[in-house]
Design a protein around this motif. Structure first.
Motif, PDB file in Angstrom:
ATOM      1  N   LEU A  13       0.825  -1.205   0.000  1.00 46.61           N
ATOM      2  CA  LEU A  13       0.000   0.000   0.000  1.00 46.61           C
ATOM      3  C   LEU A  13       0.861   1.257   0.000  1.00 46.61           C
ATOM      4  O   LEU A  13       0.568   2.217  -0.718  1.00 46.61           O
ATOM      5  N   ARG A  14       1.933   1.258   0.794  1.00 50.37           N
ATOM      6  CA  ARG A  14       2.837   2.413   0.805  1.00 50.37           C
ATOM      7  C   ARG A  14       3.471   2.605  -0.567  1.00 50.37           C
ATOM      8  O   ARG A  14       3.617   3.730  -1.055  1.00 50.37           O
ATOM      9  N   MET A  16       2.162   1.665  -3.475  1.00 48.65           N
ATOM     10  CA  MET A  16       1.120   2.161  -4.373  1.00 48.65           C
ATOM     11  C   MET A  16       0.892   3.649  -4.164  1.00 48.65           C
ATOM     12  O   MET A  16       0.744   4.404  -5.134  1.00 48.65           O
ATOM     13  N   GLU A  17       0.854   4.083  -2.912  1.00 48.25           N
ATOM     14  CA  GLU A  17       0.645   5.499  -2.615  1.00 48.25           C
ATOM     15  C   GLU A  17       1.790   6.348  -3.163  1.00 48.25           C
ATOM     16  O   GLU A  17       1.558   7.421  -3.726  1.00 48.25           O
ATOM     17  N   TRP A  20       1.356   6.523  -6.912  1.00 52.57           N
ATOM     18  CA  TRP A  20       0.255   7.412  -7.272  1.00 52.57           C
ATOM     19  C   TRP A  20       0.658   8.876  -7.125  1.00 52.57           C
ATOM     20  O   TRP A  20       0.365   9.700  -7.978  1.00 52.57           O
ATOM     21  N   ARG A  21       1.337   9.205  -6.027  1.00 47.04           N
ATOM     22  CA  ARG A  21       1.804  10.587  -5.831  1.00 47.04           C
ATOM     23  C   ARG A  21       2.705  11.014  -6.983  1.00 47.04           C
ATOM     24  O   ARG A  21       2.586  12.105  -7.522  1.00 47.04           O
TER      25      ARG A  21
END
Length: 70
Positions: A13-14, A16-17, A20-21
């Motif tokens: 998840l980190r 992916m974040e 995305w950023r």
């Protein structure tokens, strides 16, 4: 290269974040496919005519998961 299978859910998840950023910081180079615009127009028309069925996010995710299985 990192094997995705070795990462925990939190690490994934980190990652992916962070991706995305990075991607959203330079969104001007991203062109949406034509079908995105068509889908939005259909959704807007359905909402305007009262034919749209609104669902909460949990139900929407469940519906999408079921569609993906078939």
């Amino acid at each position: 290269m990192i094997a995705l299978e070795s990462l925990t859910r939190a690490e994934k998840l980190r990652m992916m974040e962070a991706l995305w950023r990075d991607l959203s910081a330079s969104a001007e180079g991203i062109v949406s496919p034509v079908w995105h615009g068509e889908a939005l127009k259909q959704a807007e028309a359905a909402a305007a005519s009262g034919n749209a069925r609104l669902v909460d996010w949990v139900e929407a995710k469940d519906m999408l998961r079921q569609r993906a299985r078939t």
